[in-house]
Design a protein around this motif. Structure first.
Motif, mmCIF file in Angstrom:
data_model
loop_
_atom_site.group_PDB
_atom_site.id
_atom_site.type_symbol
_atom_site.label_atom_id
_atom_site.label_comp_id
_atom_site.label_asym_id
_atom_site.label_seq_id
_atom_site.Cartn_x
_atom_site.Cartn_y
_atom_site.Cartn_z
ATOM 1 N N ILE A 1 -8.520 22.424 -11.047
ATOM 2 C CA ILE A 1 -7.251 21.710 -10.956
ATOM 3 C C ILE A 1 -7.368 20.345 -11.635
ATOM 4 C CG2 ILE A 1 -5.590 20.643 -9.375
ATOM 5 C CD1 ILE A 1 -6.351 22.906 -7.352
ATOM 6 N N LYS A 2 -8.454 19.637 -11.358
ATOM 7 C CA LYS A 2 -8.669 18.316 -11.967
ATOM 8 C C LYS A 2 -8.702 18.414 -13.483
ATOM 9 C CE LYS A 2 -11.819 15.624 -10.167
ATOM 10 N NZ LYS A 2 -13.109 15.206 -9.578
ATOM 11 N N ASP A 3 -9.368 19.437 -14.002
ATOM 12 C CA ASP A 3 -9.524 19.582 -15.453
ATOM 13 C C ASP A 3 -8.246 20.055 -16.144
ATOM 14 O OD1 ASP A 3 -12.154 18.820 -15.165
ATOM 15 O OD2 ASP A 3 -12.945 20.875 -15.191
ATOM 16 N N SER A 4 -7.305 20.599 -15.372
ATOM 17 C CA SER A 4 -6.110 21.204 -15.975
ATOM 18 C C SER A 4 -5.046 20.197 -16.387
ATOM 19 C CB SER A 4 -5.484 22.184 -14.980
ATOM 20 O OG SER A 4 -4.869 21.468 -13.900
ATOM 21 N N GLY A 5 -5.118 19.000 -15.833
ATOM 22 C CA GLY A 5 -4.076 18.017 -16.076
ATOM 23 C C GLY A 5 -2.819 18.252 -15.265
ATOM 24 N N ALA A 6 -2.926 18.994 -14.173
ATOM 25 C CA ALA A 6 -1.765 19.317 -13.340
ATOM 26 C C ALA A 6 -1.165 18.079 -12.699
ATOM 27 C CB ALA A 6 -2.171 20.320 -12.263
ATOM 28 N N ASP A 7 0.154 18.087 -12.571
ATOM 29 C CA ASP A 7 0.860 17.057 -11.809
ATOM 30 C C ASP A 7 0.967 17.443 -10.337
ATOM 31 O OD1 ASP A 7 1.548 15.595 -14.173
ATOM 32 O OD2 ASP A 7 3.213 16.997 -14.510
ATOM 33 N N VAL A 8 0.947 18.750 -10.066
ATOM 34 C CA VAL A 8 1.220 19.243 -8.723
ATOM 35 C C VAL A 8 0.564 20.613 -8.559
ATOM 36 C CG1 VAL A 8 3.418 20.253 -9.480
ATOM 37 C CG2 VAL A 8 3.074 19.767 -7.063
ATOM 38 N N VAL A 9 0.183 20.931 -7.318
ATOM 39 C CA VAL A 9 -0.365 22.242 -6.985
ATOM 40 C C VAL A 9 0.645 22.983 -6.126
ATOM 41 C CG1 VAL A 9 -2.152 23.462 -5.683
ATOM 42 C CG2 VAL A 9 -2.771 21.534 -7.153
ATOM 43 N N TYR A 10 0.949 24.217 -6.497
ATOM 44 C CA TYR A 10 1.830 25.080 -5.710
ATOM 45 C C TYR A 10 0.933 26.077 -4.992
ATOM 46 C CZ TYR A 10 6.028 27.856 -4.652
ATOM 47 O OH TYR A 10 7.053 28.518 -4.028
ATOM 48 N N SER A 11 0.870 25.975 -3.663
ATOM 49 C CA SER A 11 -0.155 26.683 -2.902
ATOM 50 C C SER A 11 0.406 27.790 -2.025
ATOM 51 C CB SER A 11 -0.930 25.707 -2.011
ATOM 52 O OG SER A 11 -1.837 26.404 -1.182
ATOM 53 N N ALA A 12 -0.266 28.952 -2.113
ATOM 54 C CA ALA A 12 -0.008 30.070 -1.199
ATOM 55 C C ALA A 12 -1.320 30.484 -0.540
ATOM 56 C CB ALA A 12 0.623 31.235 -1.939
ATOM 57 N N ILE A 13 -2.163 29.499 -0.235
ATOM 58 C CA ILE A 13 -3.395 29.755 0.508
ATOM 59 C C ILE A 13 -3.040 29.986 1.974
ATOM 60 C CG2 ILE A 13 -5.544 28.692 1.332
ATOM 61 C CD1 ILE A 13 -5.751 27.373 -1.438
ATOM 62 N N ILE A 14 -3.712 30.961 2.586
ATOM 63 C CA ILE A 14 -3.306 31.476 3.890
ATOM 64 C C ILE A 14 -4.362 31.181 4.958
ATOM 65 C CG2 ILE A 14 -2.902 33.631 5.168
ATOM 66 C CD1 ILE A 14 -0.580 32.874 3.461
ATOM 67 N N GLY A 15 -3.878 30.995 6.198
ATOM 68 C CA GLY A 15 -4.758 30.969 7.361
ATOM 69 C C GLY A 15 -5.686 29.772 7.404
ATOM 70 N N PRO B 1 -0.066 16.011 -5.698
ATOM 71 C CA PRO B 1 0.334 16.547 -4.396
ATOM 72 C C PRO B 1 0.269 18.079 -4.342
ATOM 73 C CG PRO B 1 1.923 14.949 -5.212
ATOM 74 C CD PRO B 1 1.012 15.257 -6.345
ATOM 75 N N ILE B 2 -0.038 18.591 -3.163
ATOM 76 C CA ILE B 2 0.025 20.032 -2.899
ATOM 77 C C ILE B 2 1.400 20.336 -2.320
ATOM 78 C CG2 ILE B 2 -0.927 21.952 -1.578
ATOM 79 C CD1 ILE B 2 -3.558 20.295 -1.401
ATOM 80 N N CYS B 3 2.063 21.337 -2.881
ATOM 81 C CA CYS B 3 3.334 21.821 -2.353
ATOM 82 C C CYS B 3 3.105 23.245 -1.867
ATOM 83 C CB CYS B 3 4.412 21.782 -3.425
ATOM 84 S SG CYS B 3 4.843 20.113 -3.968
ATOM 85 N N SER B 4 3.099 23.434 -0.552
ATOM 86 C CA SER B 4 2.694 24.709 0.029
ATOM 87 C C SER B 4 3.880 25.530 0.522
ATOM 88 C CB SER B 4 1.733 24.469 1.202
ATOM 89 O OG SER B 4 1.407 25.681 1.833
ATOM 90 N N ILE B 5 3.767 26.849 0.348
ATOM 91 C CA ILE B 5 4.722 27.787 0.949
ATOM 92 C C ILE B 5 4.046 28.603 2.050
ATOM 93 C CG2 ILE B 5 6.196 27.958 -1.076
ATOM 94 C CD1 ILE B 5 4.733 30.696 -1.639
#
Length: 426
Positions: A228-242, A263-267
């Protein structure tokens, strides 16, 4: 829908009247049922409760079991269903889809339940489908889901992706950032949701800069965080469970990222996850669900207060608590509409159009597609809960096949034939 070969037979054991207390809620343990002298076959309706008390998702599912106990005890105390008491029988599938198959088969064939409220992961739900078909029984599934499935023997009470992501993703791109990294646990729910998220991101002018998955129960996210750090992302969209969320959010900060930077934006996170993660690691991130316990309405506050007064087991109210509670009351309404609770086909048909004034607001089972109209809400995590930033005024129509990927189904309410491989796993 085809007429099934198997018909449910009537429930046959007697049950004690259940009281609204923690002691009464514990009276039907895993695989056990309680009975009282003087009751007859016609006095009870048996319902299965299928949630994990052990394994990687037990933390999340405990509150779902509690919600069933709370709802069914309330229903029984108010007179039951057409004069009959509900006898709920709980089975623990230990966070293992293979065991979910075994346990629901036991509930249907040995315990003779008329329906089951249960399953958390999509993998556990899908593991039960062949048994539901063969035995012609009904599952009421409370969890938010990835869609792209409508099964004739399942009522989907949790949200579909369009009710969770369709408003959330454009807001993210406008207010948080346009370069998005997709993460999730390695099974059907995250992968399907992220496929739909990718389409929405591209539709609204964003860019997916990476996509990674980790096994359920995974606890070392250092490699993914570094990607994630290397990607240059502005935001993470997360579907990590449990309980993997605990490790992910802690590793996220430990390896140099934060809500201030990316920021992490989780569903797929709720108050129970936030409790486990801790405020130091969750503060300032974002999340989307139809219901948050911070919802400032009288109905929501009364629901949370009652739950907390009944259960002192370390659990907290989440969207899954609320959806499971709703599932029990939707089942009640459907059962009240049928003459014979063991007539599965009649019971399934009775769900069409059923409504409930839920803690999140008034919800409704769709007239045609077995999915539920629920709300869309998202917000910013603060002090272990979510400050709601956005909420729809009314429940939204569910799209099991989201129009962003399947425009031909945009206004469709079709139900699948048993032999249609598009509609659900065979």
């Amino acid at each position: 829908m085809k007429t099934k070969l198997f018909k449910r037979i009537a429930a046959v054991a007697a049950a004690a009247a259940l009281m609204l207390s923690v002691t009464a809620c514990g009276s039907s343990g895993s695989g056990d049922s309680s009975s009282s002298s003087g009751s007859s076959d016609s006095d009870v309706i048996k319902v299965g409760v299928l949630f994990s008390e052990s394994g990687s998702t037990a933390l999340v599912e405990k509150t779902m079991t509690n919600a069933c106990k709370m709802a069914f005890d309330e229903i029984n105390a108010a007179g039951g269903i057409n004069g009959k008491q509900i006898e709920y029988i709980h089975e623990d599938y230990a966070s293992d889809p293979a065991k979910a198959t075994e346990k629901i088969k036991k509930l249907i064939e040995q315990d003779k339940v008329v329906a089951t409220v249960g399953c958390y992961t999509s993998a556990s739900r899908q593991a039960t489908l062949s048994t539901l078909k063969d035995d012609n029984s009904l599952l009421i599934y409370p969890t938010y889901t990835e869609g792209e499935e409508v099964h004739p023997n399942v009522i989907y009470v949790g949200n579909m992706p369009n009710q969770q992501a369709t408003d959330f993703i454009p807001w993210i791109l406008e207010n948080v950032g346009k370069k998005v990294f997709l993460v999730g646990s390695d099974y059907v729910f995250p992968k399907t949701c992220n496929k739909q998220a990718r389409a929405l991101i591209e539709m609204y002018g964003g860019e997916v800069v990476g996509e990674e998955y980790a096994p359920l129960g995974h606890t070392d996210f250092s490699t993914i965080v570094n990607k994630i750090k290397d990607s240059g992302a502005d935001v993470v969209y997360s579907a990590i469970i449990g309980d993997s969320n605990t490790a992910f959010y802690k590793d996220y900060q430990q390896y140099g990222l934060s809500a201030d930077t990316v920021p992490i934006c989780s569903i797929s996170i709720d108050e129970s996850n936030l409790q486990a993660i801790g405020n130091d690691y969750s503060e300032g991130h974002y999340a989307s669900m139809p219901y948050w316990s911070s919802l400032d309405t009288e109905a929501s506050k009364a629901f949370v207060d009652k739950y907390n007064s009944l259960f002192n087991d370390g659990t907290v109210v989440t969207v899954l608590t609320e959806a499971t509670y709703d599932s029990c009351y939707l089942l009640k309404s459907a059962l009240e509409k049928v003459e014979d609770p063991s007539d599965t086909d009649a019971l399934i048909n009775a769900f069409a159009g059923v409504t409930f004034d839920a803690p999140q607001g008034t919800i409704k089972v769709d007239d045609s597609n077995h999915c539920t109209w629920v709300y869309s809400r998202f917000g910013k995590i603060h002090d272990g809960t979510v400050d709601i930033l956005y909420s729809t005024d009314e429940a939204l129509r569910p799209e099991p096949w989201p129009s962003v990927l399947y425009p031909e189904y945009k206004d469709s309410n079709f139900m699948p034939a048993w032999d249609d491989p598009l509609c659900y796993p065979q």
